[in-house]
Design a protein around this motif. Structure first.
Motif, PDB file in Angstrom:
ATOM      1  N   ARG A 433       0.837  -1.206   0.000  1.00  0.00           N
ATOM      2  CA  ARG A 433       0.000   0.000   0.000  1.00  0.00           C
ATOM      3  C   ARG A 433       0.868   1.250   0.000  1.00  0.00           C
ATOM      4  NH1 ARG A 433      -1.749   3.924   3.063  1.00  0.00           N
ATOM      5  NH2 ARG A 433      -0.504   3.243   4.851  1.00  0.00           N
ATOM      6  N   LEU A 434       1.878   1.253   0.860  1.00  0.00           N
ATOM      7  CA  LEU A 434       2.782   2.405   0.920  1.00  0.00           C
ATOM      8  C   LEU A 434       3.539   2.574  -0.396  1.00  0.00           C
ATOM      9  CD1 LEU A 434       4.239   1.888   4.524  1.00  0.00           C
ATOM     10  CD2 LEU A 434       2.613   3.648   3.797  1.00  0.00           C
ATOM     11  N   GLY A 435       3.908   1.453  -1.011  1.00  0.00           N
ATOM     12  CA  GLY A 435       4.611   1.520  -2.281  1.00  0.00           C
ATOM     13  C   GLY A 435       3.753   2.078  -3.399  1.00  0.00           C
ATOM     14  N   SER A 436       2.474   1.716  -3.399  1.00  0.00           N
ATOM     15  CA  SER A 436       1.573   2.186  -4.463  1.00  0.00           C
ATOM     16  C   SER A 436       1.448   3.699  -4.462  1.00  0.00           C
ATOM     17  CB  SER A 436       0.189   1.535  -4.315  1.00  0.00           C
ATOM     18  OG  SER A 436      -0.462   1.996  -3.136  1.00  0.00           O
ATOM     19  N   GLU A 437       1.622   4.302  -3.289  1.00  0.00           N
ATOM     20  CA  GLU A 437       1.546   5.763  -3.199  1.00  0.00           C
ATOM     21  C   GLU A 437       2.741   6.436  -3.857  1.00  0.00           C
ATOM     22  OE1 GLU A 437       1.206   6.573   0.936  1.00  0.00           O
ATOM     23  OE2 GLU A 437      -0.867   5.828   1.102  1.00  0.00           O
ATOM     24  N   ARG A 438       3.817   5.647  -4.090  1.00  0.00           N
ATOM     25  CA  ARG A 438       5.040   6.215  -4.669  1.00  0.00           C
ATOM     26  C   ARG A 438       5.422   5.514  -5.966  1.00  0.00           C
ATOM     27  NH1 ARG A 438       9.471   7.177  -0.077  1.00  0.00           N
ATOM     28  NH2 ARG A 438      10.322   8.304  -1.881  1.00  0.00           N
ATOM     29  N   ASN A 439       4.449   4.791  -6.545  1.00  0.00           N
ATOM     30  CA  ASN A 439       4.675   4.073  -7.805  1.00  0.00           C
ATOM     31  C   ASN A 439       5.824   3.068  -7.697  1.00  0.00           C
ATOM     32  OD1 ASN A 439       2.637   5.448  -9.321  1.00  0.00           O
ATOM     33  ND2 ASN A 439       4.021   7.214  -9.451  1.00  0.00           N
ATOM     34  N   LYS A 440       5.888   2.385  -6.567  1.00  0.00           N
ATOM     35  CA  LYS A 440       6.875   1.340  -6.316  1.00  0.00           C
ATOM     36  C   LYS A 440       6.147   0.046  -5.985  1.00  0.00           C
ATOM     37  CE  LYS A 440      10.368   2.254  -3.663  1.00  0.00           C
ATOM     38  NZ  LYS A 440      11.173   2.658  -2.480  1.00  0.00           N
ATOM     39  N   PRO A 441       6.800  -1.117  -6.173  1.00  0.00           N
ATOM     40  CA  PRO A 441       6.158  -2.382  -5.805  1.00  0.00           C
ATOM     41  C   PRO A 441       5.795  -2.429  -4.330  1.00  0.00           C
ATOM     42  CG  PRO A 441       8.104  -2.790  -7.157  1.00  0.00           C
ATOM     43  CD  PRO A 441       8.124  -1.332  -6.806  1.00  0.00           C
ATOM     44  N   ARG A 442       6.660  -1.849  -3.500  1.00  0.00           N
ATOM     45  CA  ARG A 442       6.397  -1.772  -2.062  1.00  0.00           C
ATOM     46  C   ARG A 442       7.324  -0.739  -1.449  1.00  0.00           C
ATOM     47  NH1 ARG A 442       6.075  -6.366   0.751  1.00  0.00           N
ATOM     48  NH2 ARG A 442       5.804  -7.688  -1.077  1.00  0.00           N
ATOM     49  N   GLU A 443       6.965  -0.258  -0.273  1.00  0.00           N
ATOM     50  CA  GLU A 443       7.832   0.608   0.524  1.00  0.00           C
ATOM     51  C   GLU A 443       8.080  -0.127   1.841  1.00  0.00           C
ATOM     52  OE1 GLU A 443      10.379   3.123   1.145  1.00  0.00           O
ATOM     53  OE2 GLU A 443       9.066   3.816  -0.471  1.00  0.00           O
ATOM     54  N   LYS A 444       9.334  -0.459   2.097  1.00  0.00           N
ATOM     55  CA  LYS A 444       9.664  -1.311   3.236  1.00  0.00           C
ATOM     56  C   LYS A 444       9.386  -0.647   4.575  1.00  0.00           C
ATOM     57  CE  LYS A 444      11.595  -4.480   0.554  1.00  0.00           C
ATOM     58  NZ  LYS A 444      13.060  -4.583   0.469  1.00  0.00           N
ATOM     59  N   LEU A 445       8.900  -1.437   5.512  1.00  0.00           N
ATOM     60  CA  LEU A 445       8.892  -1.036   6.915  1.00  0.00           C
ATOM     61  C   LEU A 445      10.248  -1.436   7.470  1.00  0.00           C
ATOM     62  CD1 LEU A 445       5.342  -2.347   7.939  1.00  0.00           C
ATOM     63  CD2 LEU A 445       5.993  -0.003   7.345  1.00  0.00           C
ATOM     64  N   VAL A 446      11.032  -0.479   7.930  1.00  0.00           N
ATOM     65  CA  VAL A 446      12.436  -0.761   8.216  1.00  0.00           C
ATOM     66  C   VAL A 446      12.796  -0.673   9.695  1.00  0.00           C
ATOM     67  CG1 VAL A 446      13.186  -0.083   5.912  1.00  0.00           C
ATOM     68  CG2 VAL A 446      13.089   1.641   7.730  1.00  0.00           C
ATOM     69  N   SER A 447      11.809  -0.682  10.561  1.00  0.00           N
ATOM     70  CA  SER A 447      12.102  -0.746  12.001  1.00  0.00           C
ATOM     71  C   SER A 447      11.305  -1.888  12.605  1.00  0.00           C
ATOM     72  CB  SER A 447      11.729   0.566  12.696  1.00  0.00           C
ATOM     73  OG  SER A 447      10.324   0.697  12.826  1.00  0.00           O
ATOM     74  N   TRP A 448      11.898  -2.510  13.627  1.00  0.00           N
ATOM     75  CA  TRP A 448      11.178  -3.603  14.292  1.00  0.00           C
ATOM     76  C   TRP A 448       9.889  -3.098  14.912  1.00  0.00           C
ATOM     77  CZ3 TRP A 448      12.436  -8.014  12.665  1.00  0.00           C
ATOM     78  CH2 TRP A 448      13.759  -8.390  12.429  1.00  0.00           C
ATOM     79  N   GLU A 449       9.909  -1.862  15.412  1.00  0.00           N
ATOM     80  CA  GLU A 449       8.706  -1.313  16.032  1.00  0.00           C
ATOM     81  C   GLU A 449       7.554  -1.250  15.030  1.00  0.00           C
ATOM     82  OE1 GLU A 449      12.281  -0.194  18.220  1.00  0.00           O
ATOM     83  OE2 GLU A 449      11.711   0.085  16.116  1.00  0.00           O
ATOM     84  N   ASP A 450       7.830  -0.752  13.820  1.00  0.00           N
ATOM     85  CA  ASP A 450       6.775  -0.652  12.805  1.00  0.00           C
ATOM     86  C   ASP A 450       6.322  -2.031  12.333  1.00  0.00           C
ATOM     87  OD1 ASP A 450       6.889   2.085  12.954  1.00  0.00           O
ATOM     88  OD2 ASP A 450       8.143   2.323  11.169  1.00  0.00           O
ATOM     89  N   LEU A 451       7.275  -2.931  12.136  1.00  0.00           N
ATOM     90  CA  LEU A 451       6.930  -4.276  11.692  1.00  0.00           C
ATOM     91  C   LEU A 451       6.042  -4.983  12.697  1.00  0.00           C
ATOM     92  CD1 LEU A 451      10.403  -5.329  10.273  1.00  0.00           C
ATOM     93  CD2 LEU A 451       8.300  -5.265   8.947  1.00  0.00           C
ATOM     94  N   LEU A 452       6.413  -4.913  13.964  1.00  0.00           N
ATOM     95  CA  LEU A 452       5.632  -5.585  15.003  1.00  0.00           C
ATOM     96  C   LEU A 452       4.300  -4.890  15.239  1.00  0.00           C
ATOM     97  CD1 LEU A 452       8.458  -6.446  17.565  1.00  0.00           C
ATOM     98  CD2 LEU A 452       7.242  -8.012  16.044  1.00  0.00           C
ATOM     99  N   ALA A 453       4.269  -3.575  15.081  1.00  0.00           N
ATOM    100  CA  ALA A 453       3.002  -2.851  15.259  1.00  0.00           C
ATOM    101  C   ALA A 453       1.976  -3.313  14.238  1.00  0.00           C
ATOM    102  CB  ALA A 453       3.239  -1.348  15.131  1.00  0.00           C
ATOM    103  N   VAL A 454       2.413  -3.554  13.009  1.00  0.00           N
ATOM    104  CA  VAL A 454       1.502  -4.017  11.965  1.00  0.00           C
ATOM    105  C   VAL A 454       1.246  -5.511  12.078  1.00  0.00           C
ATOM    106  CG1 VAL A 454       1.196  -4.284   9.469  1.00  0.00           C
ATOM    107  CG2 VAL A 454       2.215  -2.194  10.382  1.00  0.00           C
ATOM    108  N   GLY A 455       2.305  -6.281  12.342  1.00  0.00           N
ATOM    109  CA  GLY A 455       2.194  -7.744  12.289  1.00  0.00           C
ATOM    110  C   GLY A 455       1.557  -8.395  13.495  1.00  0.00           C
ATOM    111  N   THR A 456       1.430  -7.677  14.613  1.00  0.00           N
ATOM    112  CA  THR A 456       0.870  -8.297  15.817  1.00  0.00           C
ATOM    113  C   THR A 456      -0.466  -7.722  16.229  1.00  0.00           C
ATOM    114  OG1 THR A 456       2.133  -6.763  17.250  1.00  0.00           O
ATOM    115  CG2 THR A 456       3.161  -8.880  16.709  1.00  0.00           C
ATOM    116  N   THR A 457      -1.024  -6.847  15.371  1.00  0.00           N
ATOM    117  CA  THR A 457      -2.331  -6.266  15.720  1.00  0.00           C
ATOM    118  C   THR A 457      -3.448  -7.085  15.111  1.00  0.00           C
ATOM    119  OG1 THR A 457      -2.157  -4.784  13.795  1.00  0.00           O
ATOM    120  CG2 THR A 457      -1.434  -3.944  15.939  1.00  0.00           C
TER     121      THR A 457
END
Length: 457
Positions: A433-457
């Motif tokens: 979703r983040l990548g689509s806003e910038r015409n990229k395949p994806r925009e990486k989540l590059v911190s453990w905090e962000d990854l876990l915030a999305v992946g554990t909710t």
């Protein structure tokens, strides 16, 4: 550019075996979520990685580190079978003077940096103060690093490269990359597809010493036995011929890829202007000699030359790391095994297999092969597991195992944040979703905090 980012994971498969007189399910734990781990699960379930993880009889435990979150002995108490497929987590050292100078990076940390791995997002390689980088090694990883450093930034912008890496590369001053190999073009470890891709880059000037392309009868024999080696040599020869006909005035700001053979580093040199920073590498010329097994090895000649550079990336091979309670051959960097069955000692003559403990992938055979190689490797290991079940060497009927539910309870009691496969899918969807806003395949989540915030909710 397709980027694969692995998480440590624990995958569980429970099933009843027709060959067993017991109706108790066999609980299998696969440690590792890379190709080796999923191919092992695939031989037991079905053909696609995502469908394996989504299968009702398979559980995915992401963000779990074996050795810290729980021990190997605890896993073996929970499961009848444990398959270790966590790959090679560390890199080899050269062991030469100056290796700790600033500006020298391992390929693992550099690749993790531009792929958005949280552990290396703050690497901040200095790409502005030099126009020359040296990559030590001639495998596919080395090629990919060279491609990232030399690829037009407008092209990189449409890939899934991490945003912080793209910003740094857009300001990069690097125009020359030297790929250094201690052996010859016939022995280089890259594959034809990856080599063809970088040789075909637009506005990139390939530099190859024609003398390095001369082959010996032993080289000819190696190419007869390996279609890959023959094909890559042909690509290099074609590129060298094309380079020889290029204009001697390629235009302003040319980008150059120098493929250098028969050289090995023997020390890094410190800059006079920038204390503690690398300014170059001293290379020793080599020749090839037979090691008595039909393999040619590089031997130093005592002749040296100096190559100026402000950045070095070591791509000289990976090594696996052991965990407590795991037999390990430190010399070879693998777990001692026979067809995936873990042995109690490195010496096969003194060993017997560890009941219910298996390996697959680089941990089993060393850091060799491509992704597809893991398929054959997994088939062999799964075949050993099946044979041991049939022979009754895995004691299913003597006592039930807690399996995945027991693992979940243990991790929750230790407050480990588990990322299930649905959580991984949320991360995947959010990055797209983040990548689509910038015409990229994806925009990486590059911190453990962000990854876990999305992946554990």
């Amino acid at each position: 550019m397709t980027v694969f980012r692995a998480w440590y994971s624990l995958s569980r498969r429970s099933f009843s075996t027709a060959s067993s007189s017991s109706s108790c399910p066999l609980h299998v734990c696969i440690v590792g979520s890379g190709p080796a781990g999923f191919y092992t699960a695939d031989k037991i379930v079905i053909n696609q990685f995502s469908r394996v993880a989504q299968h009702e009889r398979c559980s995915f435990f992401g963000n779990v580190m074996l050795g810290s979150a729980l021990s190997l002995s605890e896993l073996r108490e929970l499961y009848h079978v444990v398959v270790l497929a966590y790959g090679a987590e560390s890199e080899r050292d050269l062991g030469i003077p100056g290796e700790n100078l600033k500006g020298i990076h391992s390929s693992r940390e550099f690749v993790w940096w531009y792929n958005g791995h949280p552990d290396c997002r703050n690497l901040n390689p200095d790409l502005k103060k030099t126009d020359t980088a040296v990559v030590l090694g001639q495998g596919n990883v080395a090629l990919d690093i060279a491609r990232i450093l030399l690829r037009p930034k407008t092209e990189l912008a449409s890939t899934d490269i991490a945003d912080h890496a793209l910003s740094a590369l857009e300001e990069s001053s690097i125009r020359k990359v030297y790929l250094i190999g201690r052996r010859g073009p016939v022995q280089a470890a890259w594959t034809a597809k990856e080599l063809r891709e970088i040789l075909g880059m637009k506005n990139l000037h390939i530099k190859i010493n024609q003398a390095d392309l001369l082959v010996t009868p032993v080289d000819e024999e190696e190419m007869k036995k390996s279609r890959i080696r023959k094909r890559t040599y042909e690509l290099l020869s074609k590129a060298a011929t094309a380079a020889a006909t290029e204009s001697s005035h390629p235009g302003p700001g040319p980008r150059e890829l120098h493929l250098v053979f028969f050289r090995k580093p023997d020390q890094f040199l410190e800059s006079d202007e920038r204390t503690g920073h690398v300014s170059g590498v001293q290379l020793e010329k080599t020749i090839l000699e037979s090691d008595g097994t039909g393999r040619q090895i590089a031997v130093g000649t005592g002749q040296h030359e100096y190559l100026h550079c402000g950045m070095v990336v070591k791509s000289i091979g990976y090594k696996s790391v052991p965990v407590e309670g795991l037999p390990f051959d430190h010399q070879k960097g693998v777990v001692p095994n026979i067809r995936g069955r873990v042995l109690t000692h490195a010496s096969r003559e003194e060993s017997q297999s560890e009941p219910g403990l298996y390996v697959c992938g680089w941990l089993k055979r060393g850091p060799t092969g491509i992704i597809g190689t893991n398929l054959q490797c997994a088939e062999e290991t799964v075949g050993s597991i099946s044979e041991d079940v049939v022979k009754g060497q895995i004691a299913i009927a003597t006592g039930s195992k807690a399996g995945g539910e027991g693992l979940r309870q243990l991790l929750e009691a230790r407050n480990v944040k588990i990322v299930p496969f649905k959580g991984w899918e949320k991360i995947d969807a959010e990055e797209k979703r983040l990548g689509s806003e910038r015409n990229k395949p994806r925009e990486k989540l590059v911190s453990w905090e962000d990854l876990l915030a999305v992946g554990t909710t």
